[in-house]
Design an enzyme around this catalytic site. Structure first.
Site, PDB file in Angstrom:
ATOM      1  N   ARG A  46      59.254  23.209  64.385  1.00  0.00           N
ATOM      2  CA  ARG A  46      59.806  21.725  62.814  1.00  0.00           C
ATOM      3  C   ARG A  46      59.536  22.816  61.928  1.00  0.00           C
ATOM      4  O   ARG A  46      60.046  24.263  61.668  1.00  0.00           O
ATOM      5  CB  ARG A  46      58.469  21.276  62.718  1.00  0.00           C
ATOM      6  CG  ARG A  46      57.005  22.399  62.351  1.00  0.00           C
ATOM      7  CD  ARG A  46      55.687  21.719  62.168  1.00  0.00           C
ATOM      8  NE  ARG A  46      55.193  22.370  61.460  1.00  0.00           N
ATOM      9  CZ  ARG A  46      54.065  22.483  61.345  1.00  0.00           C
ATOM     10  NH1 ARG A  46      53.125  21.747  63.117  1.00  0.00           N
ATOM     11  NH2 ARG A  46      53.373  23.436  60.795  1.00  0.00           N
ATOM     12  N   ASP A  65      52.602  33.690  70.355  1.00  0.00           N
ATOM     13  CA  ASP A  65      52.334  33.877  69.426  1.00  0.00           C
ATOM     14  C   ASP A  65      52.621  35.339  68.486  1.00  0.00           C
ATOM     15  O   ASP A  65      52.044  36.095  69.738  1.00  0.00           O
ATOM     16  CB  ASP A  65      50.389  34.448  69.796  1.00  0.00           C
ATOM     17  CG  ASP A  65      49.741  34.675  68.786  1.00  0.00           C
ATOM     18  OD1 ASP A  65      49.979  34.287  67.316  1.00  0.00           O
ATOM     19  OD2 ASP A  65      48.456  34.992  68.234  1.00  0.00           O
ATOM     20  N   VAL A  66      53.340  34.782  67.658  1.00  0.00           N
ATOM     21  CA  VAL A  66      53.639  36.721  67.547  1.00  0.00           C
ATOM     22  C   VAL A  66      52.396  37.320  66.442  1.00  0.00           C
ATOM     23  O   VAL A  66      53.353  38.581  66.392  1.00  0.00           O
ATOM     24  CB  VAL A  66      54.328  36.136  65.879  1.00  0.00           C
ATOM     25  CG1 VAL A  66      55.512  35.242  66.480  1.00  0.00           C
ATOM     26  CG2 VAL A  66      53.950  35.420  64.926  1.00  0.00           C
ATOM     27  N   TYR A  76      48.165  35.245  51.638  1.00  0.00           N
ATOM     28  CA  TYR A  76      49.386  34.503  52.099  1.00  0.00           C
ATOM     29  C   TYR A  76      50.403  35.326  50.218  1.00  0.00           C
ATOM     30  O   TYR A  76      51.503  35.510  51.492  1.00  0.00           O
ATOM     31  CB  TYR A  76      49.643  33.375  51.356  1.00  0.00           C
ATOM     32  CG  TYR A  76      50.777  31.916  51.433  1.00  0.00           C
ATOM     33  CD1 TYR A  76      51.342  31.742  53.265  1.00  0.00           C
ATOM     34  CD2 TYR A  76      51.739  31.893  50.521  1.00  0.00           C
ATOM     35  CE1 TYR A  76      52.624  31.275  53.455  1.00  0.00           C
ATOM     36  CE2 TYR A  76      52.864  31.666  51.166  1.00  0.00           C
ATOM     37  CZ  TYR A  76      53.347  31.047  52.257  1.00  0.00           C
ATOM     38  OH  TYR A  76      54.770  30.338  52.733  1.00  0.00           O
ATOM     39  N   GLY A  84      58.285  29.686  65.113  1.00  0.00           N
ATOM     40  CA  GLY A  84      57.760  28.950  64.541  1.00  0.00           C
ATOM     41  C   GLY A  84      58.770  27.939  64.371  1.00  0.00           C
ATOM     42  O   GLY A  84      58.775  27.242  62.720  1.00  0.00           O
ATOM     43  N   ALA A  85      59.902  28.047  65.180  1.00  0.00           N
ATOM     44  CA  ALA A  85      61.260  27.477  65.007  1.00  0.00           C
ATOM     45  C   ALA A  85      60.942  25.633  65.077  1.00  0.00           C
ATOM     46  O   ALA A  85      62.327  25.297  65.646  1.00  0.00           O
ATOM     47  CB  ALA A  85      61.954  27.718  65.406  1.00  0.00           C
ATOM     48  N   ALA A 125      49.997  38.557  51.894  1.00  0.00           N
ATOM     49  CA  ALA A 125      51.501  39.107  53.158  1.00  0.00           C
ATOM     50  C   ALA A 125      53.078  38.599  52.684  1.00  0.00           C
ATOM     51  O   ALA A 125      53.693  40.022  53.355  1.00  0.00           O
ATOM     52  CB  ALA A 125      51.029  38.423  54.619  1.00  0.00           C
ATOM     53  N   LYS A 126      52.857  37.703  51.740  1.00  0.00           N
ATOM     54  CA  LYS A 126      54.373  37.700  51.650  1.00  0.00           C
ATOM     55  C   LYS A 126      55.225  38.746  50.289  1.00  0.00           C
ATOM     56  O   LYS A 126      56.482  38.785  50.771  1.00  0.00           O
ATOM     57  CB  LYS A 126      54.513  36.428  50.930  1.00  0.00           C
ATOM     58  CG  LYS A 126      54.500  35.230  51.535  1.00  0.00           C
ATOM     59  CD  LYS A 126      55.502  34.666  52.960  1.00  0.00           C
ATOM     60  CE  LYS A 126      55.141  34.012  53.756  1.00  0.00           C
ATOM     61  NZ  LYS A 126      56.008  33.957  55.122  1.00  0.00           N
ATOM     62  N   SER A 132      58.060  33.924  50.362  1.00  0.00           N
ATOM     63  CA  SER A 132      58.315  33.095  48.850  1.00  0.00           C
ATOM     64  C   SER A 132      57.774  33.518  47.607  1.00  0.00           C
ATOM     65  O   SER A 132      57.491  34.563  47.783  1.00  0.00           O
ATOM     66  CB  SER A 132      56.478  32.272  49.660  1.00  0.00           C
ATOM     67  OG  SER A 132      56.082  31.197  49.004  1.00  0.00           O
TER      68      SER A 132
HETATM   69  P1  NAP Z   1      55.181  24.630  59.091  1.00  0.00           P
HETATM   70  O1  NAP Z   1      56.120  23.280  59.384  1.00  0.00           O
HETATM   71  O2  NAP Z   1      53.842  25.012  59.301  1.00  0.00           O
HETATM   72  O3  NAP Z   1      56.045  25.573  60.526  1.00  0.00           O
HETATM   73  C1  NAP Z   1      54.941  26.703  60.960  1.00  0.00           C
HETATM   74  C2  NAP Z   1      55.683  26.407  62.048  1.00  0.00           C
HETATM   75  O4  NAP Z   1      55.374  28.125  62.750  1.00  0.00           O
HETATM   76  C3  NAP Z   1      54.651  25.919  62.942  1.00  0.00           C
HETATM   77  O5  NAP Z   1      55.497  24.829  64.274  1.00  0.00           O
HETATM   78  C4  NAP Z   1      53.442  27.034  63.889  1.00  0.00           C
HETATM   79  O6  NAP Z   1      52.824  26.121  65.128  1.00  0.00           O
HETATM   80  C5  NAP Z   1      54.446  28.176  63.897  1.00  0.00           C
HETATM   81  N1  NAP Z   1      53.570  29.052  63.984  1.00  0.00           N
HETATM   82  C6  NAP Z   1      52.219  29.243  63.013  1.00  0.00           C
HETATM   83  N2  NAP Z   1      51.475  30.190  63.437  1.00  0.00           N
HETATM   84  C7  NAP Z   1      52.613  30.900  64.431  1.00  0.00           C
HETATM   85  C8  NAP Z   1      52.248  32.314  65.370  1.00  0.00           C
HETATM   86  N3  NAP Z   1      51.080  32.951  65.901  1.00  0.00           N
HETATM   87  N4  NAP Z   1      52.998  32.727  65.939  1.00  0.00           N
HETATM   88  C9  NAP Z   1      54.349  31.651  66.742  1.00  0.00           C
HETATM   89  N5  NAP Z   1      54.533  30.046  65.828  1.00  0.00           N
HETATM   90  C10 NAP Z   1      53.606  30.144  65.026  1.00  0.00           C
HETATM   91  O7  NAP Z   1      55.891  25.834  57.933  1.00  0.00           O
HETATM   92  P2  NAP Z   1      56.884  25.430  56.766  1.00  0.00           P
HETATM   93  O8  NAP Z   1      57.209  25.235  55.623  1.00  0.00           O
HETATM   94  O9  NAP Z   1      58.358  25.492  58.178  1.00  0.00           O
HETATM   95  O10 NAP Z   1      57.502  27.778  56.481  1.00  0.00           O
HETATM   96  C11 NAP Z   1      58.236  28.233  57.592  1.00  0.00           C
HETATM   97  C12 NAP Z   1      57.944  30.063  56.780  1.00  0.00           C
HETATM   98  O11 NAP Z   1      58.620  29.538  55.424  1.00  0.00           O
HETATM   99  C13 NAP Z   1      56.070  30.195  57.051  1.00  0.00           C
HETATM  100  O12 NAP Z   1      56.575  31.570  57.105  1.00  0.00           O
HETATM  101  C14 NAP Z   1      56.420  30.046  55.423  1.00  0.00           C
HETATM  102  O13 NAP Z   1      54.845  31.230  55.258  1.00  0.00           O
HETATM  103  C15 NAP Z   1      57.510  30.130  55.056  1.00  0.00           C
HETATM  104  N6  NAP Z   1      57.654  29.444  53.296  1.00  0.00           N
HETATM  105  C16 NAP Z   1      57.364  28.127  52.969  1.00  0.00           C
HETATM  106  C17 NAP Z   1      57.431  27.745  52.289  1.00  0.00           C
HETATM  107  C18 NAP Z   1      57.937  25.696  51.803  1.00  0.00           C
HETATM  108  O14 NAP Z   1      57.845  25.139  51.064  1.00  0.00           O
HETATM  109  N7  NAP Z   1      57.487  25.293  52.873  1.00  0.00           N
HETATM  110  C19 NAP Z   1      57.569  28.501  50.675  1.00  0.00           C
HETATM  111  C20 NAP Z   1      57.847  29.377  51.113  1.00  0.00           C
HETATM  112  C21 NAP Z   1      57.780  29.773  52.240  1.00  0.00           C
HETATM  113  P3  NAP Z   1      52.064  24.670  64.746  1.00  0.00           P
HETATM  114  O15 NAP Z   1      52.113  24.240  64.387  1.00  0.00           O
HETATM  115  O16 NAP Z   1      51.323  25.482  66.431  1.00  0.00           O
HETATM  116  O17 NAP Z   1      50.754  25.896  64.309  1.00  0.00           O
END
Ligand code: NAP
Length: 255
Positions: free
Chosen positions: A16, A64-65, A155, A13-14, A158-159, A143
């Site tokens: 972005r 797709d993970v 969520y 998921g890297a 899962a977390k 999270s």
């Molecule tokens: P994000 O900007 O939405 O980025 C997530 C990335 O994961 C996207 O590029 C997405 O691709 C990809 N993805 C989704 N489903 C996937 C799959 N099945 N296989 C491979 N890639 C997949 O999220 P983020 O905010 O950077 O979050 C990253 C991690 O941190 C996540 O696990 C999230 O739950 C956790 N987290 C985030 C926050 C926060 O405040 N942002 C807080 C706590 C925890 P698509 O765009 O194509 O869907």
């Protein structure tokens, strides 16, 4: 000398957000990096933007993970194209928020599939290389929502599951020179939290300002905050730390 010179890191998921921030930090510190994301073009573009050091390589792979075949093919490609694997960051994530009585079975399955099954499949595929070489670092993204959050039954479950998974990896894989830890971020400014703002019909800046105001350190987090902690936990400086979850949240859940 970077902490990751000669190391090969895989981050899901890297393309972005937090994943890309972490990939950038690892590359700055000398790692070769495989960016895995759903869309191969986005993954390849992100890989091309990494600040690689001399001799390091990057690749972007579409996978797709939550799909076992896709995961096995992706990990095989990493080993073939980059020459091995030393670090795995299970970061890919999605949200499908709703109050419990409105949450569909699909919303539940999708979130479990990406966060929990995704981390399981990626870890299983990577650990055979880690065990064979008696070296590996696993980092899972949990999270603060693991502690409970309205509208996030799927969520949150899962977390918290990720935290139990991490502890078990610590126990099972420790004897093979493998460390497994988790980071539980608080509010991080990414497209994921921007989407939450949109769902709440709020302006992104207003939503961030509200979250900053409610936080003890009076700001929101950024991908760089998580990347810094991730770099420490995946480095050899943290080799006596395993099975732990580090909350990186500006103290959000203290009081
Ligand atoms: P994000 O900007 O939405 O980025 C997530 C990335 O994961 C996207 O590029 C997405 O691709 C990809 N993805 C989704 N489903 C996937 C799959 N099945 N296989 C491979 N890639 C997949 O999220 P983020 O905010 O950077 O979050 C990253 C991690 O941190 C996540 O696990 C999230 O739950 C956790 N987290 C985030 C926050 C926060 O405040 N942002 C807080 C706590 C925890 P698509 O765009 O194509 O869907």
């Amino acid at each position: 000398m970077g902490r990751f010179d000669g190391r090969i890191a895989v981050i899901t998921g890297a393309a972005r957000g937090i994943g890309f921030g972490t990939a950038t930090r690892f590359a700055e510190e000398g790692a070769s990096v495989a960016i895995i994301d759903l869309d191969e073009t986005a993954a390849a573009e992100a890989a091309a933007r990494l600040p690689l050091t001399d001799g390091a390589k990057a690749v972007g792979i579409g996978a797709d993970v939550s799909d076992g075949g896709s995961v096995d093919a992706a990990v095989a490609r990493v080993v073939e194209e980059l020459g091995g694997i030393h670090i795995l960051v299970n970061n890919a994530g999605i949200t499908r928020d709703n109050l419990l009585f409105k949450m569909s079975e699909d919303d539940w399955d999708l979130v479990m599939g990406v966060h929990l099954k995704g981390a399981f499949l990626m870890t299983k595929a990577a650990q055979k290389h880690f065990v064979a070489q008696k070296y590996g670092k696993i980092l899972n993204l949990s999270s603060v929502s693991a502690l409970g959050n309205r509208g996030q039954a799927n969520y949150s479950a899962a977390k918290m599951g990720v935290q139990g998974f991490t502890r078990t990896l610590g126990i099972e894989l420790g004897p093979f020179g493998i460390n497994a830890n988790a980071i539980a971020p608080g509010f991080i400014a990414t497209e994921m939290t921007d989407a939450t703002a949109a769902r709440l019909k709020m302006d992104v800046d207003e939503f961030r300002a509200l979250n900053a105001e409610a936080n003890p350190v009076r700001r929101v987090g950024f991908p760089e905050d998580i990347a810094a902690a991730a770099a420490f936990l995946c480095s050899d400086e943290a080799s006596y730390i395993t099975g732990q979850t580090l909350y990186v949240d500006g103290g959000a859940k203290l009081g």
